[in-house]
Design an enzyme around this catalytic site. Structure first.
Site, PDB file in Angstrom:
ATOM      1  N   VAL A 367       0.822  -1.213   0.000  1.00 25.50           N
ATOM      2  CA  VAL A 367       0.000   0.000   0.000  1.00 25.50           C
ATOM      3  C   VAL A 367       0.857   1.264   0.000  1.00 25.50           C
ATOM      4  O   VAL A 367       0.309   2.369   0.034  1.00 25.50           O
ATOM      5  CB  VAL A 367      -0.964   0.019   1.199  1.00 25.50           C
ATOM      6  N   SER A 686     -15.612 -11.271  15.360  1.00 25.97           N
ATOM      7  CA  SER A 686     -16.484 -10.481  14.483  1.00 25.97           C
ATOM      8  C   SER A 686     -17.362 -11.327  13.572  1.00 25.97           C
ATOM      9  O   SER A 686     -18.170 -10.781  12.827  1.00 25.97           O
ATOM     10  CB  SER A 686     -15.637  -9.522  13.633  1.00 25.97           C
ATOM     11  N   LYS A 729     -13.090  -4.066   5.680  1.00 29.04           N
ATOM     12  CA  LYS A 729     -14.185  -5.000   5.413  1.00 29.04           C
ATOM     13  C   LYS A 729     -15.138  -4.450   4.367  1.00 29.04           C
ATOM     14  O   LYS A 729     -15.611  -5.188   3.486  1.00 29.04           O
ATOM     15  CB  LYS A 729     -14.921  -5.310   6.713  1.00 29.04           C
TER      16      LYS A 729
END
Length: 788
Positions: A367, A686, A729
């Protein structure tokens, strides 16, 4: 005769009976005068009786020298008849005899043992008629004895004269054996050898072996002396040469090197402590010979001290507008990160003497964490150096090795400072989270001093041994995850998170940076190869699924290399690559949108997961079989995820009636929850909401909508709890073709972190309880079974 019987007086002993004197670790040979130390009550009583009665004694060796009072079985059978020359009692109370050996004997039996041993003996008479073989051996023994004496460094002249004057060959063998450096058992074997020829052969063999040892020892001594004399001579000649050069005013060789080093030390701008240490080592170097073992080590150490940037610094030129331009040119997107970097640079410009925070860029691979550090250095005009910490498990890699070790070097920090040549570079500590402790120390602990602005102005590398100021260094760290970094080290850094790129951002990065870089790497121009926007989108959607852009760049390189073959062979001068060409070159799509396929039956729900490489979608599959109410979990789940599954089952059972589920049916049913991609470990809370939805879908036979994905932790009360990684997400959901995401209501604060392009594509449902999730995720009516 019984050993308990004894004569009334030793004077009445017959000639073939002898007082026995036991000795330890000592063999007396016939014809030899030697002192004997008396130990033990039997030996003392025997010596005193022999002196009192003026009788001879039989000197016999003990088999075990550690036994204080040996019995008759502990004595050898062969000894030497000896006359006592003198009895001496020393000041310390010890007793000594001076005895002269006379004749060998063999013990036949012992006639008395108290207060001393008395034995019946058989004397051994030496041969008087010598044949030629014995004469030859005697002559050889005399020559070898004289050779051995010449090899001894300090042989007594009396011994040489004594050997020359001995005429009897048996006596010569006994004298040589007595004074040879032999082990006691070997001497006893020679004493017990009655055959003269065999005895001479044995003594000659041992003497020849001893001569060879003495020759080798003398050669070693001579070589050592020659080497020492050579070094001494060299040192004297070097000192004379130095004095001659000094008189002539010449500055050649080591003298000129020393002066050059002295000048360099003065010009290096070292602190007082470092300069004092350098001059002290220079004085040692000056006294050394060039060939000395420590010369090169000391010279290398001084080179390191001189080469360090003690006082050299670059002038910072912080221009906020130019920095913004550089950041925009080098990186697309990352607006929040760029804003924080500009704030950092603005504070550094307004307060140059202040202690800048240590930035740590955290995010998935590819990134742009490392390139951001390079952009910061370029924006403010400072040197940039990267220190790779991946796989470092030795504390010495940070602090350096001590100079006592061969091949010692400073640590990576000091080495990077020397390469930078300035005391204020931008130093990037790459992959901080890949450090690991071992038996060689803890590199994390060593970094604490490096990154602490309160103490890094006196950082002490083990090799340099003097403090070095790191307070002006701009440290930037990078990591993929924070979990493996200890809390004290995290506390010293300001964490800036970089999340994955969206599809639009990847497209812009590919068009602006990756395509140009790969064209240049493959020797092509933009006129020769043109890649359409549709082709790039196909690469992004169907051939790469990552948070960064490294894999995307590799795929672009694969397209261009294929084009390079065509152009280099002359079959075409220019090529246009579109969607069809991508499939033709790279083959079928590697990733496909299987959400609709996987959620087409009841019991399958789509969850959202966070990974170190960015976000991803996660499928939860449930099934039921007849059983006793057990729960089966598969898919290599961690402990936290297993607990979430158990909580989801309990929650659904508690709300069975409200959901229209027969509670009795649950008692006779085993539930099986599986998370595909079983080879990949999974953990975290989660997925609780997705597991509860999957179970509700299975038990109510209502399918989960194919365009819906969800995340959130579930409680036993049905409350949806907040989770982390919302941005990653949501980006993953958008990438997978999801239209609606169900998020915990308490994560609403994370909405602004989600990129604008992703927010436009997704519909967000904020759930507070499991009822909110099920109402939006499940179809309104049960699924119709398809006939087989």
């Amino acid at each position: 005769m019984n050993t308990n019987d004894k004569p009334s007086t030793s004077a009445a002993l017959p000639e073939d009976v002898l007082i026995v004197l036991p000795v330890r670790d000592f063999v007396l040979f016939p014809g030899v005068v030697m002192p004997i130390t008396i130990t033990g009550k039997h030996a003392l009583a025997a010596a005193q009786e022999a002196v009192r009665t003026q009788r001879r004694v039989g000197v016999v060796l003990q088999k075990d020298a550690d036994v204080e009072e040996p019995d008759t079985d502990g004595l050898h059978r062969v000894g030497t008849v000896a006359s006592i020359v003198r009895f001496v009692t020393a000041h310390d109370g010890s007793h000594h005899l001076i005895c002269q050996g006379e004749q060998r004997f063999t013990v036949l039996d012992y006639v008395s043992s108290d207060p001393f041993y008395v034995a019946r003996i058989e004397p051994h008479k030496e041969v008087t008629v010598l044949d030629n073989e014995i004469e030859a051996r005697g002559l050889n023994l005399r020559e070898k004895s004289m050779e051995a004496l010449q090899l001894l460094p300090q042989a007594p002249a009396e011994l040489t004269n004594a050997i020359r004057s001995i005429e009897s060959i048996p006596a010569l063998a006994d004298v040589v054996a007595s004074f040879m450096d032999l082990k006691t058992p070997d001497k006893q074997d020679i004493l017990a050898t009655f055959d003269l020829k065999t005895r001479l052969d044995r003594v000659l063999t041992l003497l020849n072996r001893r001569i060879e040892v003495l020759k080798v020892s003398r050669q070693i001594d001579e070589r050592t002396r020659e080497a020492f004399d050579g070094r001494q001579k060299e040192a004297v000649l070097r000192e004379r040469l130095r004095q001659i050069q000094k008189e002539l005013g010449e500055t050649e060789g080591s003298a000129s090197e020393v002066e050059e080093l002295r000048t360099a030390i003065k010009d290096a701008g070292m602190p007082a402590e470092a300069e004092e240490q350098a001059l002290r080592e220079l004085a040692r170097l000056e006294r050394m010979s060039d060939g000395a073992a420590e010369y090169s080590m000391t010279r290398t150490y001084l080179d390191w001290l001189v080469a360090m940037p003690w006082s050299k610094a670059d002038a910072e030129d912080v221009d906020i507008d130019r920095a913004r331009t550089i950041l925009d040119e080098d990186h697309y997107g990352l607006e929040k990160v760029k804003r924080r970097i500009l704030e950092f640079l603005a504070v550094r410009k307004l307060n140059p003497q202040g202690r800048s925070p240590i930035l740590c860029f955290v995010g998935p691979p590819g990134v742009g964490k490392t390139s951001l550090g390079q952009s910061i250095a370029k924006a403010i005009g400072l040197q940039f150096r990267r220190v790779s910490l991946g796989g470092v498990h030795d504390e010495a890699e940070i602090r350096g090795h001590r100079r006592t070790y061969i091949g010692a070097l400073p640590g990576n920090i000091v080495q990077a400072m020397r390469k930078a040549g300035k005391r204020n570079p931008v130093l990037m500590l790459d992959e901080v989270d890949k450090l690991s402790a071992s038996h060689q120390g803890d590199p994390f602990s060593a970094l604490l001093e490096v990154l602490d602005p309160e103490q890094n102005n006196t950082f002490r590398d083990n090799y340099l041994g003097v403090p070095f100021d790191l307070s002006q260094v701009l440290f930037i760290g990078t990591a993929n995850v924070l979990d493996s970094i200890p809390a004290p080290l995290r506390d010293r850094m300001e964490v800036i998170e970089l999340t994955g790129y969206t599809e639009e951002e990847k497209l812009q990065i590919a068009q602006r940076y990756l395509l140009k870089r790969q064209l240049a790497a493959n020797g092509l121009t933009a006129e020769q190869v043109r890649v359409s926007e549709e082709a790039l989108r196909k690469l992004i959607v169907d051939y790469t699924r990552e948070a960064g852009v490294r894999s995307l760049e590799r795929q672009i390189g694969a397209l261009l290399r294929n084009a390079a073959v065509t152009i280099a062979s002359g079959r075409a001068s220019s090529i246009d690559i579109d969607e069809a060409e991508v499939t033709k070159i790279l083959g079928g799509a590697r990733f496909e949108n299987d959400v609709a396929l996987r959620t087409s039956v009841p019991g399958v729900a789509t969850g959202l997961a966070w990974t170190p490489a960015g976000g991803d979608i996660l499928f939860i599959e449930s099934s039921r079989v007849k059983g006793s109410g057990k729960l089966i979990l598969t898919g290599q789940l961690g402990d936290v995820m297993k607990e979430s599954a158990q909580a989801a089952v309990t929650l659904i059972k508690s709300q069975a009636e409200r959901l229209g589920i027969d509670p009795a049916m649950l008692d006779n049913t085993d539930l099986h929850i599986h998370v595909p991609a079983g080879a990949i470990p999974k953990d975290g809370p989660s997925a609780g909401v997705a597991m509860a939805t999957s179970l509700a879908s299975l038990l109510t036979q209502r399918t989960v909508r194919s365009d819906v994905a969800m995340t959130g932790e579930i409680s036993l009360r049905g409350v949806v709890l907040p989770v982390g990684g919302i941005k990653e997400k949501c980006v993953a959901a958008s990438r997978a073709g999801i239209k609606t995401v169900i998020l915990p209501a308490r994560n609403r604060r994370d909405l602004e972190e989600i990129p604008e392009s992703v927010r436009k594509r997704l519909e967000f449902v904020w759930a507070e309880k499991i009822e909110d999730v099920l109402a939006r995720a499940l179809e309104d009516s049960p699924a119709q079974r398809v006939a087989a």
